[in-house]
Design a protein around this motif. Sequence first.
Motif, PDB file in Angstrom:
ATOM      1  N   ARG A  61      36.470 -11.403  58.454  1.00  0.00           N
ATOM      2  CA  ARG A  61      37.350 -12.521  58.155  1.00  0.00           C
ATOM      3  C   ARG A  61      38.447 -12.007  57.233  1.00  0.00           C
ATOM      4  O   ARG A  61      38.359 -10.890  56.718  1.00  0.00           O
ATOM      5  N   ASN A  63      47.102 -16.601  61.999  1.00  0.00           N
ATOM      6  CA  ASN A  63      46.830 -17.997  61.637  1.00  0.00           C
ATOM      7  C   ASN A  63      47.212 -18.199  60.173  1.00  0.00           C
ATOM      8  O   ASN A  63      46.407 -18.024  59.271  1.00  0.00           O
ATOM      9  N   GLY A  64      48.477 -18.567  59.947  1.00  0.00           N
ATOM     10  CA  GLY A  64      49.002 -18.740  58.601  1.00  0.00           C
ATOM     11  C   GLY A  64      50.186 -17.853  58.299  1.00  0.00           C
ATOM     12  O   GLY A  64      50.981 -18.143  57.404  1.00  0.00           O
ATOM     13  N   TRP A  88      41.909 -12.987  54.344  1.00  0.00           N
ATOM     14  CA  TRP A  88      42.810 -13.864  53.610  1.00  0.00           C
ATOM     15  C   TRP A  88      43.968 -13.028  53.077  1.00  0.00           C
ATOM     16  O   TRP A  88      43.882 -11.801  53.002  1.00  0.00           O
ATOM     17  N   SER A  89      45.076 -13.695  52.769  1.00  0.00           N
ATOM     18  CA  SER A  89      46.267 -13.008  52.265  1.00  0.00           C
ATOM     19  C   SER A  89      46.759 -13.667  50.987  1.00  0.00           C
ATOM     20  O   SER A  89      46.549 -14.858  50.762  1.00  0.00           O
ATOM     21  N   LEU A 146      44.031 -11.383  62.685  1.00  0.00           N
ATOM     22  CA  LEU A 146      43.538 -12.665  62.186  1.00  0.00           C
ATOM     23  C   LEU A 146      44.573 -13.364  61.307  1.00  0.00           C
ATOM     24  O   LEU A 146      44.611 -14.595  61.237  1.00  0.00           O
ATOM     25  N   SER A 147      45.448 -12.583  60.672  1.00  0.00           N
ATOM     26  CA  SER A 147      46.437 -13.174  59.762  1.00  0.00           C
ATOM     27  C   SER A 147      47.512 -13.974  60.493  1.00  0.00           C
ATOM     28  O   SER A 147      48.298 -14.675  59.849  1.00  0.00           O
ATOM     29  N   LEU A 161      46.570  -8.166  52.020  1.00  0.00           N
ATOM     30  CA  LEU A 161      45.671  -8.574  53.094  1.00  0.00           C
ATOM     31  C   LEU A 161      44.274  -8.082  52.753  1.00  0.00           C
ATOM     32  O   LEU A 161      44.058  -6.874  52.576  1.00  0.00           O
ATOM     33  N   ILE A 204      46.245 -17.564  51.314  1.00  0.00           N
ATOM     34  CA  ILE A 204      46.104 -18.175  52.633  1.00  0.00           C
ATOM     35  C   ILE A 204      44.791 -17.724  53.251  1.00  0.00           C
ATOM     36  O   ILE A 204      44.566 -16.517  53.441  1.00  0.00           O
ATOM     37  N   ASP A 205      43.932 -18.660  53.565  1.00  0.00           N
ATOM     38  CA  ASP A 205      42.701 -18.378  54.290  1.00  0.00           C
ATOM     39  C   ASP A 205      43.037 -18.370  55.779  1.00  0.00           C
ATOM     40  O   ASP A 205      43.503 -19.364  56.323  1.00  0.00           O
ATOM     41  N   HIS A 206      42.794 -17.252  56.448  1.00  0.00           N
ATOM     42  CA  HIS A 206      43.147 -17.144  57.863  1.00  0.00           C
ATOM     43  C   HIS A 206      42.094 -17.728  58.791  1.00  0.00           C
ATOM     44  O   HIS A 206      42.248 -17.653  60.035  1.00  0.00           O
TER      45      HIS A 206
END
Length: 350
Positions: free
Chosen positions: A286, A259-260, A288-289, A256-257, A309, A204-206
């Motif tokens: 930035r 978002n998603g 992503w997870s 930030l995570s 994360l 998942i791109d946050h």
Amino acid sequence: MTKTNSGRFFEDYTVGQVIRHAVPRTLAEGERALYHALYPMRHALHSSDEFAIAAGLDGSPLDDLLTFHAVFGKTVPDISLNAVANLGYADGRWLQPVWPGDTLRAESQVIGLKQNSNGQSGVVWVRTRGLNQVDEPVLEFVRWVMVRKRNPGSPAPETVIPDLPVAVAAEDLAIPEALDFTDYDFSLSGEPYCWGDYAIGERIDHVDGVTVEEAEHMLATRLWQNTAKVHFDATHREDGRRLIYGGHVISMARALSFNGLANAQMIVALNGGSHANPCFAGDTIRAWSEVLDKAETDAPGVGAIRLRLVATKGVSAQFALRGADGKYAPEVLLDLDYWALMPTNGDSVH
């Protein structure tokens, strides 16, 4: 008699040694407000008493990472004041929520030592516990730190490297008593996705990014009473730059995570983590997870999800961790592995 404290060096640690850390800290509602001002935190369970009460709790607990930072900060004068680097984390568990008004203290036990081949420093492993005002443990974790030697010529201690689990087993997760996501309100939480909507291996791109400022990271580090010199004293590093506290990067990436992963409400375990590269003021974080695992729990409507994360600087999510040499890519700041709690059903989107 010298009354000032220059901190412990590698020679000052012995396996089995227990260190009780100063100073106890009472956490109040102002702590939550400042934490949410420093980071774009929006997870509903830590934002709203009413949302938390509907989930079976007495009110909104303080953010899990706020607890982590408060406990971590207590350990710095004794463990990492003379550290070269904080190397990693493992075997961490949040054992019960922390509420406004709770007073936390910390103690650590040395569980491993290994002198580096250069003779200038060594690695110290400690298991830290955070306890509340009635001596109930609220958090425990292992971390290892590279610490300078006071005298490079002093003999090396016997090497002891602790055997640590790759991850906290799902059955060992501490689920808050009375937590119930049966009537979870997805419209108020911010996203419709539940535990069943995430697949192991999914990434998942946050999307969003935040540029780190000098004043904000120093304010955050002071908030946790973290006294590590590298975060404040520009003369302490040869490049004259203040190093951003790794916990600041963790909290920013977790925020930030949202978002998603808006419904990954509570962090309950820290399986492992590395601060892959240094972060400095002006860097844009930035995140992503990746979904690593999932597990059911005995709590009604509550599932556990294991997440990696990753925080990066200056680039959008490329889902790349390491280069051809096996080392972390230079843009990777953080690689964190944790378990979180999430509603298992509801307005599911399949």
